[in-house]
Design a protein around this motif. Structure first.
Motif, PDB file in Angstrom:
ATOM      1  N   GLU A  49       0.873  -1.226  -0.088  1.00  0.00           N
ATOM      2  CA  GLU A  49      -0.083  -0.151  -0.057  1.00  0.00           C
ATOM      3  C   GLU A  49       0.908   1.191   0.205  1.00  0.00           C
ATOM      4  O   GLU A  49       0.731   2.170  -0.615  1.00  0.00           O
ATOM      5  N   ILE A  50       1.875   1.131   0.817  1.00  0.00           N
ATOM      6  CA  ILE A  50       2.915   2.409   0.979  1.00  0.00           C
ATOM      7  C   ILE A  50       3.712   2.542  -0.571  1.00  0.00           C
ATOM      8  O   ILE A  50       3.795   3.557  -0.830  1.00  0.00           O
ATOM      9  N   VAL A  51       4.053   1.539  -1.177  1.00  0.00           N
ATOM     10  CA  VAL A  51       4.675   1.690  -2.500  1.00  0.00           C
ATOM     11  C   VAL A  51       3.569   2.145  -3.283  1.00  0.00           C
ATOM     12  O   VAL A  51       4.014   3.055  -4.261  1.00  0.00           O
ATOM     13  N   ARG A  52       2.576   1.874  -3.580  1.00  0.00           N
ATOM     14  CA  ARG A  52       1.544   2.240  -4.375  1.00  0.00           C
ATOM     15  C   ARG A  52       1.358   3.801  -4.218  1.00  0.00           C
ATOM     16  O   ARG A  52       1.312   4.340  -5.153  1.00  0.00           O
ATOM     17  N   MET A  53       1.197   4.239  -2.964  1.00  0.00           N
ATOM     18  CA  MET A  53       0.872   5.536  -2.807  1.00  0.00           C
ATOM     19  C   MET A  53       2.189   6.319  -3.129  1.00  0.00           C
ATOM     20  O   MET A  53       2.073   7.384  -3.528  1.00  0.00           O
ATOM     21  N   LEU A  54       3.477   6.007  -2.815  1.00  0.00           N
ATOM     22  CA  LEU A  54       4.722   6.551  -3.079  1.00  0.00           C
ATOM     23  C   LEU A  54       4.896   6.664  -4.678  1.00  0.00           C
ATOM     24  O   LEU A  54       5.094   7.789  -5.336  1.00  0.00           O
ATOM     25  N   LYS A  55       4.598   5.764  -5.512  1.00  0.00           N
ATOM     26  CA  LYS A  55       4.607   5.682  -6.869  1.00  0.00           C
ATOM     27  C   LYS A  55       3.401   6.669  -7.410  1.00  0.00           C
ATOM     28  O   LYS A  55       3.856   7.197  -8.365  1.00  0.00           O
ATOM     29  N   ALA A  56       2.136   6.469  -6.958  1.00  0.00           N
ATOM     30  CA  ALA A  56       1.383   7.675  -7.493  1.00  0.00           C
ATOM     31  C   ALA A  56       1.812   9.028  -7.444  1.00  0.00           C
ATOM     32  O   ALA A  56       1.474   9.949  -8.247  1.00  0.00           O
ATOM     33  N   ASN A  57       2.296   9.461  -5.950  1.00  0.00           N
ATOM     34  CA  ASN A  57       2.647  10.506  -5.657  1.00  0.00           C
ATOM     35  C   ASN A  57       3.877  11.222  -6.603  1.00  0.00           C
ATOM     36  O   ASN A  57       4.004  12.222  -6.946  1.00  0.00           O
ATOM     37  N   GLU A  58       4.820  10.168  -6.815  1.00  0.00           N
ATOM     38  CA  GLU A  58       5.826  10.409  -7.744  1.00  0.00           C
ATOM     39  C   GLU A  58       5.573  10.861  -8.998  1.00  0.00           C
ATOM     40  O   GLU A  58       5.782  11.688  -9.604  1.00  0.00           O
ATOM     41  N   GLN A  59       4.568  10.154  -9.712  1.00  0.00           N
ATOM     42  CA  GLN A  59       4.174  10.471 -10.996  1.00  0.00           C
ATOM     43  C   GLN A  59       3.306  11.668 -11.103  1.00  0.00           C
ATOM     44  O   GLN A  59       3.505  12.495 -11.735  1.00  0.00           O
ATOM     45  N   MET A  60       2.499  11.950  -9.770  1.00  0.00           N
ATOM     46  CA  MET A  60       1.715  13.386  -9.965  1.00  0.00           C
ATOM     47  C   MET A  60       2.717  14.408  -9.766  1.00  0.00           C
ATOM     48  O   MET A  60       2.777  15.467 -10.391  1.00  0.00           O
TER      49      MET A  60
END
Length: 564
Positions: A49-60
């Protein structure tokens, strides 16, 4: 005869020297502070869950231009220590490493740290410890309650994730899913650091996408998520795929980055430190949960009372010797003895007790401890009291408010503290009141929600129960921030500027300045109330202007306005 005299002199000298050597004395209590069960763990689902959140934030952030590609080669970032004591706290040491990264993939109890030791752990569930745990020591729960140890960025970077709002007093693994409070920083080499288990609502106010400098505040050490005590869990990855873990400690058994250290200055495997010495009115209690931790700190004693002398170590090693000494008020030795460690400890504490004489000399006594080439001294009073000490008084701006922090020692017979504020440095009014706790070490904080525009002057007024009043030195905080006290509506404008006044401003000055730096309009000594005022600017030429708001000759707001 001459030889006999020499022999007698030699024997006498030997006797004198022997008499001065302190005797070994066993402690009355203490021992190893066990970390059996002091662990943390994250489920695979939580980690995903943390990795998904971080990757989404990185893309944004990349889409918004707030995150640039790595500019340095991987592994070129050198880390600074990620912990510091908050201002007003001055322990000789304040933490120790409880666990390193586990380099043996097998489970359970197949342990290997970077130095080929076993200062790590794994779980039967298949979890191998993935970070470095820095545990607060001693009295971790009290340190956490006081916000005594702050987490700071080990390297400069961009905030790519934050998690807050989670319970932070866990002393056992959660019975259901629970998340930690954390800050995630991506660095210029593409590596990412996870700072976990932070205290709830202590996180930096900076939003995702903003940069932080090395050493900049991120939060306070806590025990949120699956945690059994207050500590920082520092977990590092080489890239944002989060598939290559880093152990920042270089060593022969580091299976990730070998002998290459990610620290600017890597500490030794053992950092033998006497973190703190204290005097107690009863034996100290160190437990795994907040209710089981009882400090019993005391500094004022009377005739025939028992004094407990506590010493708290990080990485105390086998056969290391400590010399304990008690000095009377005239600095003569009352008692002295040695203590030799029987084994090596990650964390250890010991206490001795002495019973004061029935007619003990009145005044300030000293407890002195020599260990590993350093000396620490703490005072305690007999038949008198130690005077109140103001350790620190700090005022810092946090957005639109001012945070005031007070640290004291030896509060006895203190009534309260008044927080005084002035707009001119001469006339002070009380803006807050703190009830004294009258404990040995005290830490207070207060927020001034409505500071004045310009420079705010603060003093601490200390009031004893017998009416004696003392004042601290003055602290200054400037409150200057665009839009804090005023705002502009209807911009660009044609004939007039609508200025909203958010806070009452006394003796204000308004100026319009053109792009050449010339003042084209000015009004002085205005008493501005909350609401809107109209500035007639119909005669001004078209163009861009600066609307400057001053109070007592200080700029408190500045707005760019456009005349059409």
């Amino acid at each position: 005869m001459k030889k006999l005299l020499i022999l007698l002199f030699s024997l006498g000298s030997t006797c004198m020297i022997t008499a001065q050597v302190p005797l070994e004395r066993l402690p009355d209590g203490g021992g190893a502070f066990s970390f059996e069960g002091h662990q943390d763990e994250m489920t695979p689902a939580q980690r995903a869950e943390i990795v998904r959140m971080l990757k989404a934030n990185e893309q944004m952030l990349k889409e918004r231009g707030l995150l640039q590609p790595p500019t340095q080669r991987p592994g070129s970032i050198a880390f600074q220590p990620p912990l510091r004591q908050k201002a007003g706290f001055n322990d000789n040491g304040f933490f120790g490493v409880s666990y390193f990264v586990d380099h043996n993939p097998g489970v359970p109890n197949q342990l290997l740290d970077y130095q080929c030791g076993n200062r790590t752990y794994d779980m039967g569930s298949g979890y191998n410890h993935k970070g470095t745990d820095m545990y607060l020591w001693p009295f971790a729960w009290k340190k956490m309650s006081n916000g005594a140890v702050e987490v700071v960025a080990a390297a400069a970077g961009t905030i790519v994730g934050k998690m807050n709002g989670n319970y932070d007093l866990n002393c056992a693994f959660c019975t259901s899913s629970c998340q930690w409070n954390a800050v995630y920083i991506i660095h210029d080499d593409g590596s990412v650091a996870w700072y976990g288990h932070l205290k709830n609502n202590s996180l930096t106010s900076k939003p995702i996408g903003t940069t932080v400098a090395a050493g900049e505040y991120l939060g306070v050490v806590g025990s949120s998520g699956n945690s059994t005590g207050p500590h920082l869990h520092l977990e590092i990855y080489t890239n944002t795929n989060y598939d290559q873990l880093v152990d920042p400690y270089g060593g022969n058994c580091n299976s990730m980055n070998g002998t290459t250290s990610w620290w600017q200055n890597q500490e030794p495997y053992r950092v033998s430190t006497l973190n703190k010495i204290m005097t107690h009115g009863a034996a100290p209690l160190l437990g795994s949960c907040p209710a089981n931790e009882v400090v019993n700190e005391q500094v004022n004693f009377v005739n025939s009372q028992t004094v407990y002398l506590g010493s708290y170590y990080r990485d105390q090693q086998n056969m290391q010797q400590t010399v304990h000494t008690i000095l009377r008020p005239d600095n003569t030795v009352y008692q002295t003895w040695t203590q030799t460690a029987a084994t090596t400890y990650n964390f250890s504490y010991w206490y001795y007790s002495i019973v004061l004489p029935g007619a003990a000399p009145s005044g300030v006594w000293k407890y002195k401890v020599n260990y590993n080439g350093t000396e620490q001294v703490t005072d305690f009073a007999v038949n008198t009291i130690l005077p109140l000490q103001l350790i620190s008084f700090n005022a810092t701006r946090q957005g639109s408010v001012v945070k005031l922090d007070v640290s004291t020692q030896h509060e006895t017979n203190v009534s309260h503290f008044n927080l005084l504020r002035s707009a001119d440095g001469r006339n002070y009014n009380s803006v807050g009141k703190l009830a004294a706790r009258n404990e040995v070490a005290n830490h207070y904080n207060w927020r001034d929600e409505k500071p004045v525009a310009g420079t705010n002057y603060y003093k601490l007024e200390m009031v004893d129960k017998d009416g004696i009043i003392k004042h601290s030195d003055v602290r200054q905080v400037k409150m200057i921030m665009e839009g804090m006290f005023t705002s502009v509506a209807g911009n660009p404008f044609i004939k007039s500027i609508s200025l909203q006044v958010k806070e009452r401003l006394k003796d204000a000055q308004l100026q319009l300045v053109n792009m050449n730096g010339q003042v084209v309009w000015q009004k002085d000594r205005l008493q501005l109330q909350q609401g809107y005022i109209q500035i007639d600017a119909a005669s001004l030429a078209r163009g861009v202007y600066q609307l400057i708001v001053r109070v007592r000759n200080e700029v408190v707001d500045r707005h760019t306005v456009v005349k059409q």
